[in-house]
Design an enzyme around this catalytic site. Structure first.
Site, PDB file in Angstrom:
ATOM      1  N   LYS A 174     -47.406 -59.674 185.596  1.00 30.55           N
ATOM      2  CA  LYS A 174     -46.959 -60.170 186.908  1.00 30.55           C
ATOM      3  C   LYS A 174     -48.126 -60.158 187.887  1.00 30.55           C
ATOM      4  O   LYS A 174     -48.578 -59.101 188.322  1.00 30.55           O
ATOM      5  CB  LYS A 174     -45.827 -59.309 187.477  1.00 30.55           C
ATOM      6  CG  LYS A 174     -45.204 -59.995 188.693  1.00 30.55           C
ATOM      7  CD  LYS A 174     -44.568 -59.069 189.697  1.00 30.55           C
ATOM      8  CE  LYS A 174     -45.453 -58.569 190.794  1.00 30.55           C
ATOM      9  NZ  LYS A 174     -45.959 -59.573 191.733  1.00 30.55           N
ATOM     10  N   GLY A 226     -53.053 -51.330 191.631  1.00 32.04           N
ATOM     11  CA  GLY A 226     -52.524 -51.618 192.963  1.00 32.04           C
ATOM     12  C   GLY A 226     -52.691 -50.413 193.870  1.00 32.04           C
ATOM     13  O   GLY A 226     -53.512 -49.530 193.603  1.00 32.04           O
ATOM     14  N   THR A 228     -51.823 -46.907 195.967  1.00 34.68           N
ATOM     15  CA  THR A 228     -51.275 -45.599 195.588  1.00 34.68           C
ATOM     16  C   THR A 228     -49.770 -45.543 195.898  1.00 34.68           C
ATOM     17  O   THR A 228     -48.994 -44.965 195.144  1.00 34.68           O
ATOM     18  CB  THR A 228     -52.057 -44.491 196.317  1.00 34.68           C
ATOM     19  OG1 THR A 228     -53.409 -44.550 195.849  1.00 34.68           O
ATOM     20  CG2 THR A 228     -51.506 -43.112 196.039  1.00 34.68           C
ATOM     21  N   GLU A 229     -49.399 -46.223 196.983  1.00 35.66           N
ATOM     22  CA  GLU A 229     -47.981 -46.276 197.381  1.00 35.66           C
ATOM     23  C   GLU A 229     -47.123 -46.899 196.269  1.00 35.66           C
ATOM     24  O   GLU A 229     -46.094 -46.351 195.876  1.00 35.66           O
ATOM     25  CB  GLU A 229     -47.941 -47.162 198.615  1.00 35.66           C
ATOM     26  CG  GLU A 229     -46.763 -46.990 199.494  1.00 35.66           C
ATOM     27  CD  GLU A 229     -46.834 -48.012 200.640  1.00 35.66           C
ATOM     28  OE1 GLU A 229     -47.787 -48.815 200.705  1.00 35.66           O
ATOM     29  OE2 GLU A 229     -45.902 -47.983 201.451  1.00 35.66           O
ATOM     30  N   GLY A 231     -48.048 -47.256 193.201  1.00 32.82           N
ATOM     31  CA  GLY A 231     -48.225 -46.394 192.028  1.00 32.82           C
ATOM     32  C   GLY A 231     -47.129 -45.344 191.941  1.00 32.82           C
ATOM     33  O   GLY A 231     -46.596 -45.056 190.862  1.00 32.82           O
ATOM     34  N   GLU A 385     -57.345 -45.946 203.259  1.00 35.91           N
ATOM     35  CA  GLU A 385     -58.000 -47.113 202.636  1.00 35.91           C
ATOM     36  C   GLU A 385     -57.725 -48.335 203.517  1.00 35.91           C
ATOM     37  O   GLU A 385     -56.584 -48.789 203.634  1.00 35.91           O
ATOM     38  CB  GLU A 385     -57.422 -47.329 201.230  1.00 35.91           C
ATOM     39  CG  GLU A 385     -58.155 -48.396 200.457  1.00 35.91           C
ATOM     40  CD  GLU A 385     -57.482 -48.720 199.124  1.00 35.91           C
ATOM     41  OE1 GLU A 385     -56.240 -48.742 199.060  1.00 35.91           O
ATOM     42  OE2 GLU A 385     -58.215 -48.970 198.156  1.00 35.91           O
TER      43      GLU A 385
HETATM   44  P1  NDP Z   1     -49.988 -53.479 195.995  1.00 38.39           P
HETATM   45  O1  NDP Z   1     -49.859 -52.101 195.452  1.00 38.39           O
HETATM   46  O2  NDP Z   1     -49.257 -53.824 197.218  1.00 38.39           O
HETATM   47  O3  NDP Z   1     -49.524 -54.549 194.875  1.00 38.39           O
HETATM   48  C1  NDP Z   1     -50.023 -54.508 193.563  1.00 38.39           C
HETATM   49  C2  NDP Z   1     -49.039 -55.231 192.646  1.00 38.39           C
HETATM   50  O4  NDP Z   1     -47.821 -54.484 192.607  1.00 38.39           O
HETATM   51  C3  NDP Z   1     -48.671 -56.631 193.129  1.00 38.39           C
HETATM   52  O5  NDP Z   1     -48.472 -57.476 192.017  1.00 38.39           O
HETATM   53  C4  NDP Z   1     -47.375 -56.380 193.858  1.00 38.39           C
HETATM   54  O6  NDP Z   1     -46.574 -57.538 193.944  1.00 38.39           O
HETATM   55  C5  NDP Z   1     -46.734 -55.341 192.953  1.00 38.39           C
HETATM   56  N1  NDP Z   1     -45.695 -54.543 193.589  1.00 38.39           N
HETATM   57  C6  NDP Z   1     -45.540 -54.260 194.914  1.00 38.39           C
HETATM   58  N2  NDP Z   1     -44.432 -53.519 195.091  1.00 38.39           N
HETATM   59  C7  NDP Z   1     -43.885 -53.322 193.871  1.00 38.39           C
HETATM   60  C8  NDP Z   1     -42.709 -52.646 193.392  1.00 38.39           C
HETATM   61  N3  NDP Z   1     -41.893 -52.008 194.227  1.00 38.39           N
HETATM   62  N4  NDP Z   1     -42.455 -52.647 192.065  1.00 38.39           N
HETATM   63  C9  NDP Z   1     -43.283 -53.289 191.201  1.00 38.39           C
HETATM   64  N5  NDP Z   1     -44.381 -53.965 191.586  1.00 38.39           N
HETATM   65  C10 NDP Z   1     -44.690 -53.974 192.904  1.00 38.39           C
HETATM   66  O7  NDP Z   1     -51.544 -53.746 196.112  1.00 38.39           O
HETATM   67  P2  NDP Z   1     -52.293 -54.998 196.697  1.00 38.39           P
HETATM   68  O8  NDP Z   1     -51.893 -56.215 195.925  1.00 38.39           O
HETATM   69  O9  NDP Z   1     -52.152 -54.990 198.170  1.00 38.39           O
HETATM   70  O10 NDP Z   1     -53.807 -54.647 196.263  1.00 38.39           O
HETATM   71  C11 NDP Z   1     -54.583 -53.754 196.938  1.00 38.39           C
HETATM   72  C12 NDP Z   1     -54.513 -52.347 196.346  1.00 38.39           C
HETATM   73  O11 NDP Z   1     -54.862 -52.372 194.980  1.00 38.39           O
HETATM   74  C13 NDP Z   1     -55.479 -51.405 197.019  1.00 38.39           C
HETATM   75  O12 NDP Z   1     -54.863 -50.185 197.274  1.00 38.39           O
HETATM   76  C14 NDP Z   1     -56.581 -51.256 195.985  1.00 38.39           C
HETATM   77  O13 NDP Z   1     -57.306 -50.067 196.099  1.00 38.39           O
HETATM   78  C15 NDP Z   1     -55.816 -51.344 194.722  1.00 38.39           C
HETATM   79  N6  NDP Z   1     -56.709 -51.703 193.612  1.00 38.39           N
HETATM   80  C16 NDP Z   1     -57.062 -50.747 192.700  1.00 38.39           C
HETATM   81  C17 NDP Z   1     -57.969 -51.033 191.691  1.00 38.39           C
HETATM   82  C18 NDP Z   1     -58.369 -50.010 190.670  1.00 38.39           C
HETATM   83  O14 NDP Z   1     -58.915 -50.399 189.626  1.00 38.39           O
HETATM   84  N7  NDP Z   1     -58.172 -48.722 190.891  1.00 38.39           N
HETATM   85  C19 NDP Z   1     -58.597 -52.350 191.583  1.00 38.39           C
HETATM   86  C20 NDP Z   1     -58.148 -53.282 192.583  1.00 38.39           C
HETATM   87  C21 NDP Z   1     -57.244 -52.944 193.563  1.00 38.39           C
HETATM   88  P3  NDP Z   1     -46.650 -58.523 195.235  1.00 38.39           P
HETATM   89  O15 NDP Z   1     -48.039 -58.553 195.699  1.00 38.39           O
HETATM   90  O16 NDP Z   1     -46.208 -59.796 194.674  1.00 38.39           O
HETATM   91  O17 NDP Z   1     -45.722 -57.944 196.216  1.00 38.39           O
END
Ligand code: NDP
Length: 484
Positions: A174, A226, A228-229, A231, A385
């Site tokens: 996804k 994604g 931490t929230e 996560g 962050e």
């Molecule tokens: P988010 O955590 O908001 O989203 C990540 C993914 O999770 C998206 O596909 C999002 O969908 C999905 N998602 C959101 N809510 C839910 C849920 N309740 N259940 C299941 N899936 C969900 O991150 P961002 O997209 O804003 O990306 C930025 C973050 O990612 C930063 O915190 C960054 O540090 C982290 N990151 C970490 C990396 C690593 O390797 N450690 C590398 C790159 C980024 P949708 O967007 O469609 O809502």
């Protein structure tokens, strides 16, 4: 309207609910460039069931044969790299020259790396005596749900696919709502080489599509990159069904500069480490710069000069160094952090700041590289962050103080240390609580190296061979009585 469809069971598929979600380009406010399906529960269920069905034969294929398919995908991605890079720049706002082309090349490289090491899915024999044969196998887990963010979507999507499939898992991926287009194109390329149902992609918001996917009873492993929230949410879902998770989460990464490292190479490395040419939108962005007080002013002055020379604007323009922030909400969030930082007593804004609301850059979510100095490590701008082009600079006097401040965070993803004194640099690297420490460079990740977070930056490792084996296979032990 340009439409990219989902890929379910080998077919390009619209939503069974008939709804679509618009995709905006961050370089031009309010401009919709395409739309993707808004998956329903029926679609997600179809995708997971297709992956579960495909798993039966896929897991029986020899690892080397699966690996060879990854090599074909890599070749094909290279053939289509320019189209992928353009799509990626349009949807993410990342500059094509400094970011998107490199991202596609690295994604292809990941398929090649993991395709090449597929046959390393080896077990061991355990010497229990002449009468017993005991050996272990590394077996695939089943259907993996891969959930990825928008900041490096093709790279992170490629990583999930290239680590899961060679060892026999199947997948439903996804992408993020803000950046699904290039990922869907990549999944199409993969599907041209893979058996039906091995790799599926569904689109929709995280709270809807992501939750449905993660909660599906036939999904056997959750892999999220994604915040931490999110996560935490994924881990709670996994706890309910006891499925393994890989979590690659956020970071607030320190860069420590010793007094002997006040030179051009280090200044450029700090800028690279901060990922300014990705608008700071990277989990490994070295967004807390700890500068020794004896070099503080001269280092900042030289760094600011370099930052002001960066060209900000149209991501597709070959001259552009820095593109746009992903969307309005993120842009406003970053501006709010800058306002908060400027408002703190003693802080100094030395370059960048809140962008003007008119002029060419106001047409998109553009922001100049921003540097706040004399920041205190306990302020919000130093703790949270920001995920934008905002570097905070903190002075230090003793090595011990620098390490203490660097570790005073709930994150632990990456870190950077700069010194000609290798003893000092390595002592510091070993004392820092982070999964990846670079010494005297601020580069990106390289396939083969171990990558992942300490503390709340995540669980599990990716990019490396052992990351694939430990995170995407499960061991089975077989004990045979040879006397029977
Ligand atoms: P988010 O955590 O908001 O989203 C990540 C993914 O999770 C998206 O596909 C999002 O969908 C999905 N998602 C959101 N809510 C839910 C849920 N309740 N259940 C299941 N899936 C969900 O991150 P961002 O997209 O804003 O990306 C930025 C973050 O990612 C930063 O915190 C960054 O540090 C982290 N990151 C970490 C990396 C690593 O390797 N450690 C590398 C790159 C980024 P949708 O967007 O469609 O809502």
């Amino acid at each position: 309207m340009n439409r990219e469809l989902m890929i379910i069971d080998g077919e390009r598929t619209a939503s069974s609910g008939g709804k679509f979600i618009p995709v905006e380009t961050p370089a031009k406010r309010g401009t919709i460039i395409a739309e993707v399906p808004r998956a329903t529960e029926v679609d997600v269920d179809r995708a997971v069931k297709a992956a579960a069905k495909a798993f039966v034969d896929w897991k029986r294929m020899a690892p080397r044969d699966r690996g060879k398919l990854m090599l074909k995908i890599a070749d094909d991605m290279e053939v289509q790299s320019e189209d992928l890079a353009k799509t990626l720049s349009l949807e993410t706002g990342n500059a094509i020259r400094t970011q998107s082309r490199g991202e596609i090349a690295l994604a292809a490289d990941l398929f090649r790396f993991y395709g090449g090491v597929a046959s390393e899915q080896k077990g061991e024999t355990v010497p229990l005596g002449e009468q017993i044969l005991c050996y272990s196998r590394r077996e695939p887990i089943g259907v993996v749900a891969g959930i990825i963010p928008w900041n490096s979507p093709v790279l992170l999507g490629a990583l999930k696919i290239a680590m899961s499939l060679p060892v026999g898992n199947t997948m439903v991926l996804k992408p993020a709502t803000d950046a699904p287009l290039a990922v869907l194109k990549m999944v199409s390329i993969c599907n041209a080489h893979l058996p039906q149902g091995v790799l599926n992609a569904v689109t929709g918001s995280g709270s809807e599509c992501g939750t449905m996917l993660a909660s599906h009873p036939d999904v056997r492993k959750l892999s999220l990159t994604g915040s931490t929230e999110v996560g935490r949410i994924i881990m709670a879902i996994a706890a309910d069904r006891i499925v393994p998770v890989t979590l690659e989460l956020g970071g607030k990464n320190p860069q420590i500069v010793f007094p002997d490292a006040n030179d051009d190479h280090v200044i450029q490395s700090v800028i690279n480490g901060m990922r300014f040419t990705r608008q700071g939108q990277s989990c490994t962005a070295g967004s807390r710069l700890f500068l020794h007080s004896s070099i503080f002013d001269s280092f900042v002055e030289k760094m600011v000069k370099k930052l002001r020379a960066l060209k900000i604007g149209d991501p597709l323009d070959e001259g552009t160094d820095v593109g746009a922030i992903i969307n309005k909400a993120q842009f406003e969030k970053v501006c709010a952090y800058v306002r908060d930082g400027i408002g703190q007593k003693g802080s100094k804004l030395v370059t960048g700041g809140i962008p003007p609301d008119e002029g060419p850059l106001a047409q998109g979510y553009f922001m100049e590289p921003t540097v706040l100095t004399h920041v205190k490590n306990e302020w919000r701008v130093a703790r949270e962050e920001i995920f934008g082009p905002v570097l905070v600079v903190i002075p230090w006097e003793s090595e011990e103080e620098a390490i203490r401040m660097a570790n005073d965070t709930h994150y632990g993803l990456a870190a950077y240390v700069y010194s000609h004194d290798i003893g000092k640099a390595l002592r510091t690297a070993h004392a820092i609580e982070a999964g990846w420490v670079q010494v005297n460079q601020g580069l990106g990740i390289v396939p083969g190296t171990s990558y992942g977070g300490f503390k709340q930056s995540g669980i599990g490792r990716e990019y490396s061979l052992e990351g694939m084996l430990d995170s995407y296979t499960q061991r089975k032990c077989v004990t045979v009585n040879l006397q029977y």
